[in-house]
Design a protein around this motif. Structure first.
Motif, PDB file in Angstrom:
ATOM      1  N   THR A   1       0.956   5.943   2.075  1.00 11.23           N
ATOM      2  CA  THR A   1       0.219   5.340   1.064  1.00 11.23           C
ATOM      3  C   THR A   1      -1.139   6.031   0.755  1.00 11.23           C
ATOM      4  O   THR A   1      -1.954   6.204   1.499  1.00 11.23           O
ATOM      5  N   ARG A   2      -1.217   6.623  -0.369  1.00 11.56           N
ATOM      6  CA  ARG A   2      -2.337   7.468  -0.588  1.00 11.56           C
ATOM      7  C   ARG A   2      -3.366   6.392  -1.415  1.00 11.56           C
ATOM      8  O   ARG A   2      -3.366   5.925  -2.491  1.00 11.56           O
ATOM      9  N   LEU A   3      -4.331   6.154  -0.712  1.00 13.75           N
ATOM     10  CA  LEU A   3      -5.520   5.216  -0.910  1.00 13.75           C
ATOM     11  C   LEU A   3      -6.676   5.822  -1.457  1.00 13.75           C
ATOM     12  O   LEU A   3      -7.342   6.654  -0.808  1.00 13.75           O
ATOM     13  N   SER A   4      -7.281   5.425  -2.575  1.00 15.61           N
ATOM     14  CA  SER A   4      -8.564   5.974  -2.803  1.00 15.61           C
ATOM     15  C   SER A   4      -9.457   4.817  -3.374  1.00 15.61           C
ATOM     16  O   SER A   4      -9.020   3.869  -4.054  1.00 15.61           O
ATOM     17  N   ILE A   5     -10.650   4.796  -2.740  1.00 11.51           N
ATOM     18  CA  ILE A   5     -11.565   3.889  -2.943  1.00 11.51           C
ATOM     19  C   ILE A   5     -12.737   4.360  -3.664  1.00 11.51           C
ATOM     20  O   ILE A   5     -13.378   5.315  -3.486  1.00 11.51           O
TER      21      ILE A   5
ATOM     22  N   ASP B   1      21.208   5.548   6.032  1.00  8.01           N
ATOM     23  CA  ASP B   1      20.293   4.509   6.495  1.00  8.01           C
ATOM     24  C   ASP B   1      18.747   4.575   5.996  1.00  8.01           C
ATOM     25  O   ASP B   1      18.277   5.848   5.502  1.00  8.01           O
ATOM     26  N   ALA B   2      18.147   3.546   5.639  1.00  6.80           N
ATOM     27  CA  ALA B   2      16.801   3.393   4.788  1.00  6.80           C
ATOM     28  C   ALA B   2      15.933   3.798   5.936  1.00  6.80           C
ATOM     29  O   ALA B   2      16.132   3.494   7.187  1.00  6.80           O
ATOM     30  N   GLY B   3      15.043   4.514   5.642  1.00  5.66           N
ATOM     31  CA  GLY B   3      13.912   5.058   6.582  1.00  5.66           C
ATOM     32  C   GLY B   3      12.666   3.877   6.543  1.00  5.66           C
ATOM     33  O   GLY B   3      13.048   2.975   6.112  1.00  5.66           O
ATOM     34  N   VAL B   4      11.552   4.411   6.915  1.00  4.76           N
ATOM     35  CA  VAL B   4      10.529   3.707   6.958  1.00  4.76           C
ATOM     36  C   VAL B   4      10.030   3.478   5.653  1.00  4.76           C
ATOM     37  O   VAL B   4       9.842   4.568   4.807  1.00  4.76           O
ATOM     38  N   ILE B   5       9.868   2.283   5.156  1.00  2.00           N
ATOM     39  CA  ILE B   5       9.218   2.227   3.775  1.00  2.00           C
ATOM     40  C   ILE B   5       7.956   1.405   3.660  1.00  2.00           C
ATOM     41  O   ILE B   5       7.699   0.462   4.207  1.00  2.00           O
ATOM     42  N   GLN B   6       7.250   2.225   2.659  1.00  5.67           N
ATOM     43  CA  GLN B   6       5.728   1.941   2.788  1.00  5.67           C
ATOM     44  C   GLN B   6       5.515   1.328   1.078  1.00  5.67           C
ATOM     45  O   GLN B   6       6.044   2.232   0.361  1.00  5.67           O
ATOM     46  N   SER B   7       4.841   0.487   0.951  1.00 10.03           N
ATOM     47  CA  SER B   7       4.143   0.177  -0.256  1.00 10.03           C
ATOM     48  C   SER B   7       2.705  -0.180  -0.402  1.00 10.03           C
ATOM     49  O   SER B   7       2.206  -0.807   0.653  1.00 10.03           O
ATOM     50  N   PRO B   8       1.971  -0.027  -1.488  1.00  8.94           N
ATOM     51  CA  PRO B   8       2.332   0.990  -2.427  1.00  8.94           C
ATOM     52  C   PRO B   8       2.238   2.261  -2.003  1.00  8.94           C
ATOM     53  O   PRO B   8       1.823   2.885  -0.959  1.00  8.94           O
ATOM     54  N   ARG B   9       2.777   3.408  -3.076  1.00  9.83           N
ATOM     55  CA  ARG B   9       2.636   4.658  -2.757  1.00  9.83           C
ATOM     56  C   ARG B   9       1.318   5.032  -2.940  1.00  9.83           C
ATOM     57  O   ARG B   9       1.020   6.089  -2.235  1.00  9.83           O
ATOM     58  N   HIS B  10       0.859   4.639  -3.914  1.00  7.48           N
ATOM     59  CA  HIS B  10      -0.423   5.036  -4.287  1.00  7.48           C
ATOM     60  C   HIS B  10      -1.490   3.687  -4.574  1.00  7.48           C
ATOM     61  O   HIS B  10      -1.004   2.712  -5.218  1.00  7.48           O
ATOM     62  N   GLU B  11      -2.764   3.619  -4.216  1.00  8.80           N
ATOM     63  CA  GLU B  11      -3.518   2.585  -4.483  1.00  8.80           C
ATOM     64  C   GLU B  11      -4.878   3.276  -4.824  1.00  8.80           C
ATOM     65  O   GLU B  11      -5.662   3.710  -4.130  1.00  8.80           O
ATOM     66  N   VAL B  12      -5.375   2.779  -6.026  1.00  3.24           N
ATOM     67  CA  VAL B  12      -6.839   2.876  -6.179  1.00  3.24           C
ATOM     68  C   VAL B  12      -7.375   1.662  -6.592  1.00  3.24           C
ATOM     69  O   VAL B  12      -7.100   0.979  -7.299  1.00  3.24           O
ATOM     70  N   THR B  13      -8.581   1.565  -6.003  1.00  2.00           N
ATOM     71  CA  THR B  13      -9.291   0.109  -6.112  1.00  2.00           C
ATOM     72  C   THR B  13     -10.713   0.571  -6.271  1.00  2.00           C
ATOM     73  O   THR B  13     -11.233   1.562  -5.648  1.00  2.00           O
ATOM     74  N   GLU B  14     -11.593  -0.488  -6.337  1.00  4.54           N
ATOM     75  CA  GLU B  14     -13.085  -0.298  -6.319  1.00  4.54           C
ATOM     76  C   GLU B  14     -13.688  -0.634  -4.968  1.00  4.54           C
ATOM     77  O   GLU B  14     -12.977  -1.712  -4.327  1.00  4.54           O
ATOM     78  N   MET B  15     -14.612  -0.244  -4.587  1.00  2.00           N
ATOM     79  CA  MET B  15     -15.388  -0.414  -3.340  1.00  2.00           C
ATOM     80  C   MET B  15     -15.680  -1.809  -3.122  1.00  2.00           C
ATOM     81  O   MET B  15     -15.823  -2.567  -4.327  1.00  2.00           O
ATOM     82  N   GLY B  16     -15.355  -2.391  -2.061  1.00  2.00           N
ATOM     83  CA  GLY B  16     -15.609  -4.047  -1.971  1.00  2.00           C
ATOM     84  C   GLY B  16     -14.170  -4.860  -2.137  1.00  2.00           C
ATOM     85  O   GLY B  16     -14.216  -5.967  -1.702  1.00  2.00           O
ATOM     86  N   GLN B  17     -13.315  -4.144  -2.724  1.00  2.00           N
ATOM     87  CA  GLN B  17     -12.034  -4.829  -2.860  1.00  2.00           C
ATOM     88  C   GLN B  17     -11.334  -5.177  -1.502  1.00  2.00           C
ATOM     89  O   GLN B  17     -11.479  -4.077  -0.710  1.00  2.00           O
ATOM     90  N   GLU B  18     -10.337  -5.996  -1.365  1.00  2.00           N
ATOM     91  CA  GLU B  18      -9.432  -5.865  -0.164  1.00  2.00           C
ATOM     92  C   GLU B  18      -8.265  -5.051  -0.544  1.00  2.00           C
ATOM     93  O   GLU B  18      -7.843  -5.306  -1.721  1.00  2.00           O
ATOM     94  N   VAL B  19      -7.807  -4.490   0.265  1.00  2.00           N
ATOM     95  CA  VAL B  19      -6.488  -3.451   0.186  1.00  2.00           C
ATOM     96  C   VAL B  19      -5.561  -4.198   1.256  1.00  2.00           C
ATOM     97  O   VAL B  19      -5.966  -4.153   2.520  1.00  2.00           O
ATOM     98  N   THR B  20      -4.363  -4.105   0.737  1.00  2.00           N
ATOM     99  CA  THR B  20      -3.347  -4.392   1.784  1.00  2.00           C
ATOM    100  C   THR B  20      -2.228  -3.325   1.692  1.00  2.00           C
ATOM    101  O   THR B  20      -1.507  -3.272   0.557  1.00  2.00           O
ATOM    102  N   LEU B  21      -1.960  -2.656   2.819  1.00  2.00           N
ATOM    103  CA  LEU B  21      -0.996  -1.883   2.850  1.00  2.00           C
ATOM    104  C   LEU B  21       0.371  -2.477   3.557  1.00  2.00           C
ATOM    105  O   LEU B  21       0.203  -2.976   4.597  1.00  2.00           O
ATOM    106  N   ARG B  22       1.388  -2.212   3.128  1.00  2.00           N
ATOM    107  CA  ARG B  22       2.683  -2.643   3.736  1.00  2.00           C
ATOM    108  C   ARG B  22       3.588  -1.678   4.258  1.00  2.00           C
ATOM    109  O   ARG B  22       3.738  -0.484   3.814  1.00  2.00           O
TER     110      ARG B  22
END
Lengths: 117, 114
Positions: free
Chosen positions: A112-116, A1-22
């Motif tokens: 998802t490891r998010l770095s701003i 069985d497929a488990g819970v799937i998240q994307s992206p695994r890693h996200e690096v973006t600059e302050m002020g940007q919109e971030v969408t986790l799925r």
């Protein structure tokens, strides 16, 4: 069985940007949870849905955060605008039967490891 | 108020030693559920066990065992003959039937040294 799937695994973006986790929950699960994990605050529940309807969003830190679940197989967590203090690991989890029943384990995605910057 | 305390922040043991991870909880509810999750270095959270408040029977699963004592509000987790693969952060969590929040402890980081 497929488990819970998240994307992206890693996200690096600059302050002020919109971030969408799925997140794609396990098929058949009727509860979906979004968590945030930081060194300072540990694991925090942000919001959870039952049958695609948000039930409790008291953990959402502020208006910059929003979450949607347009259907049973997909949810998003959006941060707009993002700030450096939002840097964290964000987990999605799903379960069959939710907190009210209490005895159903939540199955977590890989996060998802998010770095701003 | 609901609260979960894991007083041990970090533990290091040598392989094959037994180790006990402590979990103390607070709740005013009579019906509640306790959980343990494992978070290995890869980051995902893995469900280990759940117990309800009416079942104080200890449980053993392979090298893992859990000691639930309502009198002391504790739900401790013991790993027997630890292995390097047991190295992870372990979280204890609580939820009650009357609440809708899932309360996690701050976690105990276990390092098993070969």
């Amino acid at each position: 069985d497929a488990g819970v799937i998240q994307s992206p695994r890693h996200e690096v973006t600059e302050m002020g940007q919109e971030v969408t986790l799925r997140c794609k929950p396990i098929s058949g699960h009727d509860y979906l949870f979004w968590y945030r994990q930081t060194m300072m605050r540990g694991l925090e529940l942000l919001i959870y849905f039952n049958n695609n309807v948000p039930i409790d969003d008291s953990g959402m830190p502020e208006d910059r955060f929003s979450a949607k679940m347009p259907n049973a197989s997909f949810s998003t967590l959006k941060i707009q605008p993002s700030e450096p203090r939002d840097s964290a690991v964000y987990f999605c989890a799903s379960s069959f039967g939710g907190p009210v029943f209490g005895n159903q384990p939540q199955h977590f995605g890989d996060g998802t490891r998010l770095s701003i910057l | 108020a609901q609260k979960v305390t894991q007083a041990q922040t970090e533990i290091s043991v040598v392989e094959k030693e037994d180790v006990t991870l402590d979990c103390v909880y607070e709740t005013r509810d009579t019906t509640y559920y306790l959980f343990w999750y494992k978070q290995p270095p890869s980051g995902e959270l893995v469900f280990l066990i759940r117990r309800n408040s009416f079942d104080e029977q200890n449980e053993i699963s392979g090298r893992y065992s859990w000691n639930f004592q309502k009198s002391t509000s504790s739900f401790n987790f013991t790993i027997t003959a630890s292995q390097v693969v047991d190295s992870a952060v372990y979280f204890c969590a609580l939820i009650s039937n009357t609440g809708n929040q899932f309360y996690f402890g701050t976690g105990t980081s276990l390092t098993v040294i070969p």
